[in-house]
Design an enzyme around this catalytic site. Structure first.
Site, PDB file in Angstrom:
ATOM      1  N   GLU A  25       0.829  -1.212   0.000  1.00 34.15           N
ATOM      2  CA  GLU A  25       0.000   0.000   0.000  1.00 34.15           C
ATOM      3  C   GLU A  25       0.863   1.262   0.000  1.00 34.15           C
ATOM      4  O   GLU A  25       2.071   1.206   0.269  1.00 34.15           O
ATOM      5  CB  GLU A  25      -0.929   0.004   1.213  1.00 34.15           C
ATOM      6  CG  GLU A  25      -0.189   0.054   2.541  1.00 34.15           C
ATOM      7  CD  GLU A  25      -1.005   0.699   3.656  1.00 34.15           C
ATOM      8  OE1 GLU A  25      -1.526   1.813   3.457  1.00 34.15           O
ATOM      9  OE2 GLU A  25      -1.100   0.083   4.734  1.00 34.15           O
ATOM     10  N   LYS A  65      -5.955  10.411   0.717  1.00 34.14           N
ATOM     11  CA  LYS A  65      -5.885   9.075   1.324  1.00 34.14           C
ATOM     12  C   LYS A  65      -7.117   8.330   0.838  1.00 34.14           C
ATOM     13  O   LYS A  65      -8.230   8.640   1.234  1.00 34.14           O
ATOM     14  CB  LYS A  65      -5.876   9.242   2.854  1.00 34.14           C
ATOM     15  CG  LYS A  65      -5.956   7.958   3.651  1.00 34.14           C
ATOM     16  CD  LYS A  65      -5.931   8.257   5.154  1.00 34.14           C
ATOM     17  CE  LYS A  65      -6.482   7.106   5.955  1.00 34.14           C
ATOM     18  NZ  LYS A  65      -6.664   7.423   7.374  1.00 34.14           N
ATOM     19  N   SER A  74     -13.012   1.594  10.474  1.00 32.90           N
ATOM     20  CA  SER A  74     -12.326   1.633   9.179  1.00 32.90           C
ATOM     21  C   SER A  74     -13.015   0.771   8.134  1.00 32.90           C
ATOM     22  O   SER A  74     -13.474  -0.344   8.422  1.00 32.90           O
ATOM     23  CB  SER A  74     -10.886   1.160   9.351  1.00 32.90           C
ATOM     24  OG  SER A  74     -10.245   1.115   8.095  1.00 32.90           O
ATOM     25  N   ALA A  75     -13.035   1.284   6.909  1.00 34.75           N
ATOM     26  CA  ALA A  75     -13.567   0.521   5.776  1.00 34.75           C
ATOM     27  C   ALA A  75     -12.704  -0.709   5.470  1.00 34.75           C
ATOM     28  O   ALA A  75     -13.124  -1.590   4.718  1.00 34.75           O
ATOM     29  CB  ALA A  75     -13.657   1.421   4.548  1.00 34.75           C
ATOM     30  N   ASP A  76     -11.503  -0.775   6.068  1.00 36.04           N
ATOM     31  CA  ASP A  76     -10.641  -1.948   5.860  1.00 36.04           C
ATOM     32  C   ASP A  76     -11.356  -3.240   6.277  1.00 36.04           C
ATOM     33  O   ASP A  76     -11.151  -4.297   5.666  1.00 36.04           O
ATOM     34  CB  ASP A  76      -9.348  -1.841   6.699  1.00 36.04           C
ATOM     35  CG  ASP A  76      -8.426  -0.729   6.236  1.00 36.04           C
ATOM     36  OD1 ASP A  76      -8.687  -0.115   5.185  1.00 36.04           O
ATOM     37  OD2 ASP A  76      -7.431  -0.467   6.951  1.00 36.04           O
ATOM     38  N   LYS A 129      -3.751  -1.945  14.660  1.00 36.88           N
ATOM     39  CA  LYS A 129      -2.914  -0.985  15.381  1.00 36.88           C
ATOM     40  C   LYS A 129      -3.382  -0.848  16.820  1.00 36.88           C
ATOM     41  O   LYS A 129      -4.572  -0.836  17.096  1.00 36.88           O
ATOM     42  CB  LYS A 129      -2.979   0.378  14.699  1.00 36.88           C
ATOM     43  CG  LYS A 129      -2.188   0.406  13.421  1.00 36.88           C
ATOM     44  CD  LYS A 129      -2.018   1.843  12.973  1.00 36.88           C
ATOM     45  CE  LYS A 129      -1.968   1.920  11.475  1.00 36.88           C
ATOM     46  NZ  LYS A 129      -3.239   1.788  10.796  1.00 36.88           N
TER      47      LYS A 129
HETATM   48  N1  PSU Z   1      -0.387   0.684   8.722  1.00 42.25           N
HETATM   49  C1  PSU Z   1       0.618   1.465   9.162  1.00 42.25           C
HETATM   50  N2  PSU Z   1       0.509   2.805   8.976  1.00 42.25           N
HETATM   51  C2  PSU Z   1      -0.571   3.363   8.319  1.00 42.25           C
HETATM   52  C3  PSU Z   1      -1.641   2.538   7.872  1.00 42.25           C
HETATM   53  C4  PSU Z   1      -1.476   1.201   8.099  1.00 42.25           C
HETATM   54  O1  PSU Z   1       1.576   0.957   9.736  1.00 42.25           O
HETATM   55  O2  PSU Z   1      -0.587   4.567   8.120  1.00 42.25           O
HETATM   56  C5  PSU Z   1      -2.854   3.113   7.128  1.00 42.25           C
HETATM   57  C6  PSU Z   1      -3.422   2.015   6.228  1.00 42.25           C
HETATM   58  O3  PSU Z   1      -3.464   2.526   4.920  1.00 42.25           O
HETATM   59  C7  PSU Z   1      -4.823   1.746   6.752  1.00 42.25           C
HETATM   60  C8  PSU Z   1      -5.188   3.101   7.235  1.00 42.25           C
HETATM   61  O4  PSU Z   1      -5.677   1.222   5.765  1.00 42.25           O
HETATM   62  O5  PSU Z   1      -3.996   3.532   7.907  1.00 42.25           O
HETATM   63  C9  PSU Z   1      -6.403   3.076   8.119  1.00 42.25           C
HETATM   64  O6  PSU Z   1      -6.998   4.349   8.121  1.00 42.25           O
HETATM   65  P1  PSU Z   1      -8.498   4.544   8.648  1.00 42.25           P
HETATM   66  O7  PSU Z   1      -8.451   4.169  10.091  1.00 42.25           O
HETATM   67  O8  PSU Z   1      -8.778   6.026   8.428  1.00 42.25           O
HETATM   68  O9  PSU Z   1      -9.376   3.655   7.817  1.00 42.25           O
HETATM   69 MN    MN Z   2     -11.906   6.190  10.193  1.00 41.91          MN
END
Ligand code: PSU
Ligand code: MN
Length: 303
Positions: A24, A85, A139-141, A158
């Site tokens: 990514e 992003k 997260s949409a992940d 995380k």
């Molecule tokens: N892993 C890391 N650092 C990051 C991310 C992942 O070590 O910055 C990023 C990834 O792209 C993940 C995103 O999909 O953070 C999640 O963001 P959000 O919580 O806004 O969906």
């Molecule tokens: Mn979010």
């Protein structure tokens, strides 16, 4: 028409059915400071190559979906200040309007599927944020893992997230969460989370076989591999806990919301640990890249 361009090495691997690993770009633009972000991206790519697979870092540059970046493109992206992003919601809009954006886990999974790549390495996935019961920040992940058939190798969710809720949602969505080589789920910067893993596997071969079985059974969606950070690089959970608490409190007082939450927290933890969190973050991404490449090689040799 969607424009998708493979880098020369990714194209070569694609055409010859050689193992590919997607990487990514949000981790480069929003997850780490320059120049460590670009250095890390290059080291991660080399780790994939050294393990026998081909890396394909994914990003949208001027409305074109790139599968694999040249050294120059990587460096430009790493220095850019105003890159979007991209997640599932805004990925197509960015391509349609000629924009430039870095892909999160969700968007990289979509791109990997389009490019025929089934393994992807990152640092940590997004998940259910602390306080999600009032903010609804999830997260949409997680949804993406439920829909898109890509195996994602991460060091767990995380540690800034609400880990128990994140894994509950994954279970609800039917996403296999497989701890690699231990019974406990890892917690990104630390090897232990106090949560037991729903599944455990000890070899890349088993992970590849489970993925192939899902495809055979026509179960949509991917797998999350939770790969613990190497012992020598971890920051123990009890050392990090007060730092994470402080970063979360600051985010709340400063009214940080939506897409800014994850980058803000990662940056504050970097500052509060005097760079130690970044050293660990780099180590765990490299470790994930190695395992992802091993899985990609197993998949390629099984077909
Ligand atoms: N892993 C890391 N650092 C990051 C991310 C992942 O070590 O910055 C990023 C990834 O792209 C993940 C995103 O999909 O953070 C999640 O963001 P959000 O919580 O806004 O969906
Ligand atoms: Mn979010």
């Amino acid at each position: 028409m969607m424009k998708m361009i493979f880098s020369p090495e990714a194209k070569h691997a694609h055409v010859n059915n050689r193992p590919l690993v997607a990487l990514e770009s949000t981790i480069i633009t929003h997850g780490m400071p320059y120049p460590q972000n670009v250095e890390t991206a290059r080291r991660v790519e080399n780790m994939v190559r050294d393990t026998g697979a081909t890396p394909a870092t994914i990003a949208v540059l001027d409305g074109v979906l790139h599968v694999g970046l040249t050294d120059e493109q990587l460096d430009t992206l790493g220095q850019a200040k105003t890159v979007a992003k991209l997640s599932r919601a805004d990925f197509a809009a960015c391509l349609a309007t000629g924009g430039t954006g870095a892909t999160t886990v969700a968007a990289t999974m979509i791109a990997a599927r389009l490019a025929g790549i089934s393994v992807f390495a990152t640092g940590g996935i997004g998940g259910v944020h602390m306080g999600a019961e009032t903010t609804f920040d999830i997260s949409a992940d997680l949804q993406e893992l439920a829909q898109t058939p890509v195996t994602v190798v991460a060091a767990g969710a995380k540690a800034i997230l609400d880990m128990p809720k994140t894994y509950e949602v994954l279970e609800t969505l039917g996403v296999p969460v497989i701890a690699f080589g231990q019974d406990e789920l890892p917690a990104f910067w630390s090897r232990s989370s106090g949560l037991s893993a729903p599944l455990r596997m000890d070899t890349a071969k088993d992970i590849a076989a489970a993925m192939a079985m899902r495809a055979e059974m026509k179960i949509p969606g991917g797998q999350l591999i939770a790969n613990p950070i190497p012992v020598e690089d971890e920051i123990p959970a009890d050392v990090l806990a007060p730092i994470i608490a402080q970063a979360l409190a600051e985010a709340e007082t400063q009214g940080i919301t939506a897409k800014q939450v994850t980058p803000f927290l990662l940056n504050r933890i970097y500052e509060l640990t005097e760079g130690k969190s970044l050293t660990s973050n780099i180590a765990l991404v490299l470790n994930n890249a190695r395992l992802a490449a091993q899985i990609a090689c197993e998949l390629a040799s099984a077909t």
